[in-house]
Design a protein around this motif. Structure first.
Motif, PDB file in Angstrom:
ATOM      1  N   ASP A  35       7.564 -41.444   7.961  1.00 25.93           N
ATOM      2  CA  ASP A  35       8.664 -41.172   7.034  1.00 25.93           C
ATOM      3  C   ASP A  35       9.723 -40.274   7.677  1.00 25.93           C
ATOM      4  O   ASP A  35      10.923 -40.473   7.493  1.00 25.93           O
ATOM      5  N   ARG A  36       9.265 -39.285   8.434  1.00 24.81           N
ATOM      6  CA  ARG A  36      10.223 -38.397   9.095  1.00 24.81           C
ATOM      7  C   ARG A  36      10.988 -39.130  10.201  1.00 24.81           C
ATOM      8  O   ARG A  36      12.164 -38.857  10.429  1.00 24.81           O
ATOM      9  N   ALA A  37      10.306 -40.043  10.871  1.00 25.13           N
ATOM     10  CA  ALA A  37      10.981 -40.833  11.908  1.00 25.13           C
ATOM     11  C   ALA A  37      12.064 -41.712  11.282  1.00 25.13           C
ATOM     12  O   ALA A  37      13.170 -41.831  11.821  1.00 25.13           O
ATOM     13  N   VAL A  38      11.747 -42.309  10.126  1.00 27.91           N
ATOM     14  CA  VAL A  38      12.738 -43.115   9.407  1.00 27.91           C
ATOM     15  C   VAL A  38      13.944 -42.255   9.040  1.00 27.91           C
ATOM     16  O   VAL A  38      15.102 -42.656   9.228  1.00 27.91           O
ATOM     17  N   ALA A  39      13.669 -41.060   8.506  1.00 32.29           N
ATOM     18  CA  ALA A  39      14.759 -40.157   8.125  1.00 32.29           C
ATOM     19  C   ALA A  39      15.595 -39.754   9.336  1.00 32.29           C
ATOM     20  O   ALA A  39      16.828 -39.614   9.240  1.00 32.29           O
ATOM     21  N   THR A  40      14.949 -39.588  10.483  1.00 33.58           N
ATOM     22  CA  THR A  40      15.669 -39.215  11.707  1.00 33.58           C
ATOM     23  C   THR A  40      16.599 -40.340  12.159  1.00 33.58           C
ATOM     24  O   THR A  40      17.753 -40.085  12.542  1.00 33.58           O
ATOM     25  N   TYR A  41      16.121 -41.561  12.115  1.00 31.16           N
ATOM     26  CA  TYR A  41      16.978 -42.698  12.496  1.00 31.16           C
ATOM     27  C   TYR A  41      18.160 -42.830  11.536  1.00 31.16           C
ATOM     28  O   TYR A  41      19.295 -43.103  11.962  1.00 31.16           O
ATOM     29  N   ARG A  42      17.909 -42.626  10.254  1.00 30.30           N
ATOM     30  CA  ARG A  42      19.011 -42.716   9.284  1.00 30.30           C
ATOM     31  C   ARG A  42      20.007 -41.577   9.479  1.00 30.30           C
ATOM     32  O   ARG A  42      21.220 -41.773   9.321  1.00 30.30           O
ATOM     33  N   ARG A  43      19.495 -40.415   9.823  1.00 29.22           N
ATOM     34  CA  ARG A  43      20.381 -39.299  10.169  1.00 29.22           C
ATOM     35  C   ARG A  43      21.214 -39.652  11.406  1.00 29.22           C
ATOM     36  O   ARG A  43      22.390 -39.294  11.499  1.00 29.22           O
ATOM     37  N   GLY A  44      20.595 -40.356  12.322  1.00 34.39           N
ATOM     38  CA  GLY A  44      21.300 -40.770  13.530  1.00 34.39           C
ATOM     39  C   GLY A  44      22.445 -41.726  13.249  1.00 34.39           C
ATOM     40  O   GLY A  44      23.488 -41.676  13.918  1.00 34.39           O
ATOM     41  N   ARG A  45      22.274 -42.578  12.272  1.00 36.76           N
ATOM     42  CA  ARG A  45      23.367 -43.486  11.900  1.00 36.76           C
ATOM     43  C   ARG A  45      24.590 -42.696  11.433  1.00 36.76           C
ATOM     44  O   ARG A  45      25.725 -43.037  11.761  1.00 36.76           O
ATOM     45  N   GLU A  46      24.318 -41.660  10.665  1.00 37.63           N
ATOM     46  CA  GLU A  46      25.429 -40.826  10.190  1.00 37.63           C
ATOM     47  C   GLU A  46      26.013 -40.002  11.331  1.00 37.63           C
ATOM     48  O   GLU A  46      27.233 -39.890  11.478  1.00 37.63           O
ATOM     49  N   GLY A  47      25.129 -39.422  12.144  1.00 37.42           N
ATOM     50  CA  GLY A  47      25.595 -38.578  13.232  1.00 37.42           C
ATOM     51  C   GLY A  47      26.410 -39.328  14.270  1.00 37.42           C
ATOM     52  O   GLY A  47      27.353 -38.778  14.854  1.00 37.42           O
ATOM     53  N   CYS A  48      26.040 -40.583  14.499  1.00 36.02           N
ATOM     54  CA  CYS A  48      26.751 -41.414  15.484  1.00 36.02           C
ATOM     55  C   CYS A  48      27.820 -42.288  14.829  1.00 36.02           C
ATOM     56  O   CYS A  48      28.491 -43.069  15.522  1.00 36.02           O
ATOM     57  N   ASN A  49      27.921 -42.183  13.504  1.00 39.96           N
ATOM     58  CA  ASN A  49      28.926 -42.949  12.749  1.00 39.96           C
ATOM     59  C   ASN A  49      28.827 -44.447  13.033  1.00 39.96           C
ATOM     60  O   ASN A  49      29.816 -45.129  13.286  1.00 39.96           O
ATOM     61  N   ASP A  50      27.593 -44.956  13.004  1.00 39.40           N
ATOM     62  CA  ASP A  50      27.361 -46.381  13.259  1.00 39.40           C
ATOM     63  C   ASP A  50      26.224 -46.863  12.369  1.00 39.40           C
ATOM     64  O   ASP A  50      25.042 -46.630  12.669  1.00 39.40           O
ATOM     65  N   PRO A  51      26.540 -47.553  11.262  1.00 39.69           N
ATOM     66  CA  PRO A  51      25.499 -47.983  10.318  1.00 39.69           C
ATOM     67  C   PRO A  51      24.591 -49.087  10.853  1.00 39.69           C
ATOM     68  O   PRO A  51      23.588 -49.418  10.215  1.00 39.69           O
ATOM     69  N   MET A  52      24.926 -49.644  12.015  1.00 37.73           N
ATOM     70  CA  MET A  52      24.111 -50.719  12.566  1.00 37.73           C
ATOM     71  C   MET A  52      23.115 -50.225  13.628  1.00 37.73           C
ATOM     72  O   MET A  52      22.359 -51.022  14.181  1.00 37.73           O
ATOM     73  N   LEU A  53      23.143 -48.936  13.913  1.00 36.19           N
ATOM     74  CA  LEU A  53      22.221 -48.388  14.914  1.00 36.19           C
ATOM     75  C   LEU A  53      20.772 -48.427  14.427  1.00 36.19           C
ATOM     76  O   LEU A  53      20.496 -48.365  13.226  1.00 36.19           O
ATOM     77  N   PHE A  54      19.857 -48.526  15.369  1.00 33.29           N
ATOM     78  CA  PHE A  54      18.413 -48.378  15.142  1.00 33.29           C
ATOM     79  C   PHE A  54      17.847 -49.415  14.167  1.00 33.29           C
ATOM     80  O   PHE A  54      16.843 -49.158  13.490  1.00 33.29           O
ATOM     81  N   THR A  55      18.455 -50.583  14.107  1.00 34.77           N
ATOM     82  CA  THR A  55      18.017 -51.589  13.133  1.00 34.77           C
ATOM     83  C   THR A  55      16.569 -52.017  13.364  1.00 34.77           C
ATOM     84  O   THR A  55      15.748 -51.999  12.440  1.00 34.77           O
ATOM     85  N   MET A  56      16.251 -52.391  14.592  1.00 36.02           N
ATOM     86  CA  MET A  56      14.904 -52.875  14.857  1.00 36.02           C
ATOM     87  C   MET A  56      13.880 -51.749  14.789  1.00 36.02           C
ATOM     88  O   MET A  56      12.739 -51.967  14.354  1.00 36.02           O
ATOM     89  N   GLU A  57      14.260 -50.560  15.229  1.00 41.05           N
ATOM     90  CA  GLU A  57      13.341 -49.427  15.136  1.00 41.05           C
ATOM     91  C   GLU A  57      12.982 -49.140  13.675  1.00 41.05           C
ATOM     92  O   GLU A  57      11.810 -48.945  13.333  1.00 41.05           O
ATOM     93  N   LEU A  58      14.013 -49.129  12.826  1.00 39.40           N
ATOM     94  CA  LEU A  58      13.775 -48.866  11.403  1.00 39.40           C
ATOM     95  C   LEU A  58      12.961 -49.988  10.761  1.00 39.40           C
ATOM     96  O   LEU A  58      12.048 -49.721   9.966  1.00 39.40           O
ATOM     97  N   ALA A  59      13.293 -51.214  11.100  1.00 39.22           N
ATOM     98  CA  ALA A  59      12.557 -52.343  10.513  1.00 39.22           C
ATOM     99  C   ALA A  59      11.070 -52.240  10.843  1.00 39.22           C
ATOM    100  O   ALA A  59      10.208 -52.407   9.964  1.00 39.22           O
ATOM    101  N   GLY A  60      10.753 -51.952  12.099  1.00 35.47           N
ATOM    102  CA  GLY A  60       9.353 -51.826  12.493  1.00 35.47           C
ATOM    103  C   GLY A  60       8.633 -50.708  11.762  1.00 35.47           C
ATOM    104  O   GLY A  60       7.488 -50.871  11.313  1.00 35.47           O
TER     105      GLY A  60
END
Length: 338
Positions: free
Chosen positions: A152-177
């Motif tokens: 759960d924390r890893a998911v939250a970190t990836y979602r935080r990364g989307r905001e931090g990098c201003n790219d909603p398409m980042l980490f798609t496969m990582e999050l899906a897995g």
């Protein structure tokens, strides 16, 4: 007669001599360090962790900058659950290289294993704030969280990364897995649809990934709900291909038939898509549906090269229906003829 050497020549000679002595000294020490390192590795592999740790410590004391020695020490300390010493070791190295994000992520991992969760979160947060616009920062921190089963924390970190990098398409496969592993099938499907939106030619790839959970009724149901909702907002043929596949995975051939009719319309294939579906329905022995599909393909109108086969398929389906009364009765109320 004594030859007098120039000062420059004497200096060069002395320098060369000293370098030779130092080189011989280094060569005499290197085999010893190499032998000890290999012995430490062998002991570690054999389960002699304490002896391996002692050798790694000795090597690191001699050469503090050597990362392989450092890695050996901290790895064996973790195996021995000597977390406090491992934390001090990482802290010492961080003092010399405060910008090393790998060390900060590692520190968070060791602190978490030591039961110091608040300090672990602080260490991970410092790693992120050190390079908040770098996607690899989030990957690094999230991967250490996954190693500690903090999905759960890893998911939250990836979602935080989307905001931090201003790219909603980042980490798609990582999050899906991660979402699949967490059994959040709706969330995983949404991520796969993001991927498909960016990679429209990879429908088969997405199907293969989704097959990891679409075999489960609850996983397939969640995926169908998400994909069907997506088709209501945009008429994308790839979404329908995915939806049709999901229905077929669950043997819901009647729902799949309607989807494949839409696919045929969107692709402008003049009934060839419906014809392919009719053949599959026939192989699945759903003769009432294969008869409808063959008829719909003929009415599309189907290209001449396939009309004879479609007419034969339609006739054979009707014949099979007549030969199996139960199937014929079951097929009557399902769908009206197109």
């Amino acid at each position: 007669m004594t030859m007098k050497l120039s000062p420059l020549f004497r200096t060069l000679f002395c320098t060369a001599f000293l370098l030779g002595v130092l080189a011989c000294s280094a060569l005499s020490q290197t085999p010893d360090a190499t032998t000890k390192f290999r012995l430490a590795q062998s002991l570690e592999q054999a389960g002699e962790i304490e002896r391996a740790a002692s050798l790694y410590r000795e090597l690191l004391t001699r050469d503090p900058s050597n990362f392989m020695y450092f890695d050996g020490v901290q790895r064996t300390l973790l195996a021995l659950k000597q977390y406090d010493e491992a934390i001090r070791l990482i802290g010492t190295r961080l003092n010399k290289a405060p910008g090393d994000l790998n060390l900060r992520a590692l520190l968070g991992s060791v602190l978490y294993r030591a039961g110091r969760e608040k300090e672990a979160d602080d260490a991970w947060d410092k790693a992120i704030t050190a390079a908040p616009s770098n996607p690899n920062t989030y990957r690094l921190v999230a991967s250490t969280m996954v190693e500690n089963r903090l999905l759960d924390r890893a998911v939250a970190t990836y979602r935080r990364g989307r905001e931090g990098c201003n790219d909603p398409m980042l980490f798609t496969m990582e999050l899906a897995g991660l979402l699949v592993a967490s059994m959040d099938y709706k969330g995983a499907t949404l991520e796969y649809l993001r991927w498909l939106e960016q990679n429209p030619a990879q429908v088969s790839f997405v199907q293969n990934r989704m097959a990891l959970f679409s075999w489960k009724p609850e996983g397939r149901g969640a995926a169908i709900e998400i994909v069907r909702t997506a088709t209501e907002t945009r008429e994308d043929i790839r979404l329908y291909e995915l939806l049709g596949w999901l229905y077929m995975e669950g043997k819901d051939v009647n729902s799949a038939y309607e989807v494949y009719r839409t696919i045929d319309r969107l692709s402008g294939s003049n009934g060839t898509g419906i014809y392919a579906f009719a053949e599959r329905a026939f192989r699945e022995r759903v003769f009432d549906l294969s008869a409808r599909a063959f008829r719909a393909a003929l009415d599309a109108p189907l290209p001449a090269v396939r009309r004879a086969a479609a007419m034969y398929g339609h006739a054979t389906s009707l014949k099979e229906l007549a030969a199996v009364p139960d199937t014929a009765e079951a097929g009557k109320p399902d769908l009206p003829l197109p």
